[in-house]
Scaffold this motif. Sequence first.
Motif, PDB file in Angstrom:
ATOM      1  N   ASN A   1      33.798 -81.163  39.001  1.00 35.46           N
ATOM      2  CA  ASN A   1      34.430 -80.315  39.844  1.00 35.46           C
ATOM      3  C   ASN A   1      33.897 -79.159  40.086  1.00 35.46           C
ATOM      4  N   VAL A   2      34.907 -78.957  41.359  1.00 32.47           N
ATOM      5  CA  VAL A   2      33.594 -77.813  42.611  1.00 32.47           C
ATOM      6  C   VAL A   2      33.526 -76.697  42.380  1.00 32.47           C
ATOM      7  N   HIS A   3      34.804 -76.609  41.486  1.00 30.03           N
ATOM      8  CA  HIS A   3      34.121 -74.657  40.695  1.00 30.03           C
ATOM      9  C   HIS A   3      32.879 -74.209  39.641  1.00 30.03           C
ATOM     10  N   SER A   4      32.636 -75.799  39.524  1.00 29.99           N
ATOM     11  CA  SER A   4      31.822 -76.025  38.459  1.00 29.99           C
ATOM     12  C   SER A   4      30.152 -76.095  38.439  1.00 29.99           C
ATOM     13  N   LYS A   5      29.535 -76.130  37.686  1.00 30.23           N
ATOM     14  CA  LYS A   5      28.789 -76.365  38.605  1.00 30.23           C
ATOM     15  C   LYS A   5      27.507 -77.479  37.309  1.00 30.23           C
ATOM     16  N   GLN A   6      28.711 -77.947  36.142  1.00 32.34           N
ATOM     17  CA  GLN A   6      28.307 -79.708  35.603  1.00 32.34           C
ATOM     18  C   GLN A   6      29.751 -79.844  34.897  1.00 32.34           C
ATOM     19  N   ALA A   7      29.517 -81.294  34.964  1.00 34.60           N
ATOM     20  CA  ALA A   7      30.738 -81.791  33.803  1.00 34.60           C
ATOM     21  C   ALA A   7      30.073 -82.389  32.998  1.00 34.60           C
ATOM     22  N   GLU A   8      31.434 -82.573  32.217  1.00 36.59           N
ATOM     23  CA  GLU A   8      30.648 -83.119  30.907  1.00 36.59           C
ATOM     24  C   GLU A   8      31.825 -83.999  30.110  1.00 36.59           C
ATOM     25  N   VAL A   9      31.707 -85.261  29.308  1.00 38.40           N
ATOM     26  CA  VAL A   9      32.518 -86.250  29.229  1.00 38.40           C
ATOM     27  C   VAL A   9      31.725 -86.381  27.403  1.00 38.40           C
ATOM     28  N   THR A  10      32.541 -86.132  26.726  1.00 38.19           N
ATOM     29  CA  THR A  10      32.564 -87.352  25.761  1.00 38.19           C
ATOM     30  C   THR A  10      33.334 -87.905  24.576  1.00 38.19           C
ATOM     31  N   LEU A  11      32.480 -88.789  24.645  1.00 37.82           N
ATOM     32  CA  LEU A  11      33.681 -90.612  23.837  1.00 37.82           C
ATOM     33  C   LEU A  11      33.266 -90.439  22.453  1.00 37.82           C
ATOM     34  N   GLU A  12      34.610 -89.813  21.418  1.00 37.37           N
ATOM     35  CA  GLU A  12      33.533 -90.102  20.023  1.00 37.37           C
ATOM     36  C   GLU A  12      34.267 -91.421  19.094  1.00 37.37           C
ATOM     37  N   ILE A  13      34.036 -92.155  18.633  1.00 41.70           N
ATOM     38  CA  ILE A  13      34.478 -93.799  18.653  1.00 41.70           C
ATOM     39  C   ILE A  13      34.337 -93.737  17.028  1.00 41.70           C
ATOM     40  N   GLY A  14      34.789 -93.644  15.615  1.00 44.42           N
ATOM     41  CA  GLY A  14      34.474 -93.901  14.202  1.00 44.42           C
ATOM     42  C   GLY A  14      32.745 -92.576  14.106  1.00 44.42           C
ATOM     43  N   ASP A  15      31.696 -93.237  14.306  1.00 43.72           N
ATOM     44  CA  ASP A  15      31.480 -92.441  13.387  1.00 43.72           C
ATOM     45  C   ASP A  15      29.607 -92.147  14.803  1.00 43.72           C
ATOM     46  N   VAL A  16      30.165 -93.296  16.644  1.00 45.71           N
ATOM     47  CA  VAL A  16      29.245 -92.716  17.669  1.00 45.71           C
ATOM     48  C   VAL A  16      29.813 -92.375  18.256  1.00 45.71           C
ATOM     49  N   THR A  17      29.201 -90.567  18.716  1.00 45.44           N
ATOM     50  CA  THR A  17      29.877 -89.836  19.499  1.00 45.44           C
ATOM     51  C   THR A  17      28.273 -90.423  21.238  1.00 45.44           C
ATOM     52  N   SER A  18      28.838 -90.611  22.341  1.00 39.34           N
ATOM     53  CA  SER A  18      28.779 -90.941  23.414  1.00 39.34           C
ATOM     54  C   SER A  18      29.040 -89.496  24.309  1.00 39.34           C
ATOM     55  N   LYS A  19      28.300 -88.888  24.843  1.00 37.14           N
ATOM     56  CA  LYS A  19      28.390 -88.123  26.042  1.00 37.14           C
ATOM     57  C   LYS A  19      26.934 -87.961  27.305  1.00 37.14           C
TER      58      LYS A  19
END
Length: 283
Positions: free
Chosen positions: A82-100
């Motif tokens: 986002n143009v107003h932010s310093k960083q972007a973050e996406v987290t996907l949790e599927i069962g016991d597996v977390t991807s970030k």
Amino acid sequence: MKAKLTVKEVGGLRGEHVYELESGKTWLLKSSNSGGKTSLLRALSAVLSVPQDGDFGKYPREEAIKLGIQTEDVSPKEGFVNVHSKQAEVTLEIGDVTSKYIVTRDGNYISLPHNGDPRFLLAGVISNNSKILRQLRNVDGRDQPDDFEWAVRELSKAARYEDILNLLKNKRDEYSNQVITVNRKVKDRERLEKEETNLIQEKTKLDKKLDDTKFEDTNIEELIKKREKLIEKIDNKRTAISDEETKIKETKGKLNEIKKSIKIIQKENKEYEAELKKFDLEK
């Protein structure tokens, strides 16, 4: 199975947004223009496609740029953020597996997904800018509408079949060389142990001779010096044996790592062989 997608400061989305997903159900996303639909799809595509080392490779990177996940090299800022932010973050949790996936405005990676696969962008995304639709509309600029050779080349693991075979051969050669090294070191250790035994026997004889020798014997000093030299040699042999033991352990550790690598490569090799049977690569 349920999943949770958390999106923060991606594209046109400000702040943090959380979405609950469930397999077996169709997820319909509705919003007004500029409501963040595209940004949300970019976020989901990114966390599923960005590779663990951050390197898409030439072909998938072109798709990542077209889909807004990556930015052209000439651009100083990351459009994914986002143009107003310093960083972007996406987290996907599927069962016991977390991807970030976390990336800064300057394009620096803070966190990368563990299971991202760039090929997802070529076949897992259907949008106006996706590869398949561009090609079918004849606006791809690279492939004709009826030319899907890239699907075999880029999506199939069979494309890496020869590389995997060569890697497997190299690993096997490395394993064989390590086995030879271990056997040689074991023989060296056995030789040193035998020499140590002989020295100990010689020292025992000297000790007995010293005990039987009277102090006025003129040879006693010479015997003592000889005994000290034998003790020094024994200590040196023991040190050498200890060093050989350490080297053997290290080499065996390398052997175990190579064994694991070979098993992984063999598994991939079987998958590639199975895929090769599905395609006539000469056509």
